[in-house]
Design an enzyme around this catalytic site. Structure first.
Site: not given
Length: 246
Positions: A141, A155
């Site tokens: 990401s 995350y």
């Protein structure tokens, strides 16, 4: 298009979103594709059906990324049916939102199990069936490098871990000419993060190109990394985020 004829790809989380786009693109470029799903059997069947309708070969296997035994069994099933695993795409992932003082241990364990431990498990399992010159690609990401909003610490932690893992495994497998890379999508048009969703305008406000990516944008990059033109590209990161991290 890449020439992936004769290759076998294994894609975790391949029933929807970026994973489905990757599975379909690899199949279009000639690969036989096995994909996993955990809660979307209809979507998994749709992906397989689309690949087969286009003349390809695909297999959907139910496997929960929190369960190491299920991941290993899925990899072994695909290898037994198709002979080997040439391309592994560690795509399955989850995201939890909360301020750091509100995260629970259960949320931490769930995130790390799916986003980090499962990548290790699938990689180790696939290597038992991967010939020299194979490919390992993980979906990270853009938040692994820059976290522009609160609530994303867990995350970001999990996706940052893939960077170090990718570099280390690239060193381990270099003698076998197996390449290992990580792709970092930014905001991408999927059902989980629609381009017209609640946070979309905020996300676009920090992009150099104020447009959400299509899942096919990331899939195209994964296909290139899977192909012969990327045979010496390893231990590297590639960001597909419309310049959000620029």
């Amino acid at each position: 298009m890449q020439n992936l004829t004769g290759k076998v790809a294994f894609v975790t989380g391949g029933s929807r979103g970026i994973g489905a786009a990757i599975a379909k693109r690899l199949a279009r470029d000639g690969a036989t594709v096995a994909l996993t799903y955990v809660s979307s059997p209809d979507r998994a069947r749709d992906v397989v059906g689309e690949i087969e309708a286009a003349g390809g070969t695909a297999l959907a296997i139910k496997a929960d990324n929190r369960n190491a035994e299920e991941i290993e069994a899925a990899v072994n099933q695909a290898a037994a049916q198709f002979g080997q695993i040439d391309i592994l795409v560690n795509n399955a992932g989850i995201i939890e939102f909360a301020p750091i003082d509100e995260f629970s241990i259960e949320q931490f364990d769930r995130t790390v199990d799916v986003n980090v431990r499962a990548v290790f498990v699938a990689t180790k399992a696939a290597l038992a069936h991967m010939p020299d010159g194979g490919r390992i690609i993980s979906t990270g990401s853009n938040l692994a490098h820059r976290v522009p909003w609160p609530g994303l610490s867990l995350y970001a932690l999990s996706k940052s871990a893939l960077i170090g893992f990718t570099r280390g495994v690239a060193r381990d497998l270099g003698p076998r000419k197996i390449t290992v890379n990580v792709v970092h999508p930014g905001p991408t048009e999927t059902d989980m993060n629609p381009a017209e969703g609640d946070i979309a305008d905020v996300a676009r406000s920090v992009m150099a190109i104020p447009d959400y990516s299509d899942a096919d944008d990331t899939a195209g990059l994964v296909a290139w990394l899977s192909g012969p033109e990327a045979k010496v590209v390893t231990g590297s990161e590639f960001t597909v985020d419309s310049g959000m991290n620029a």
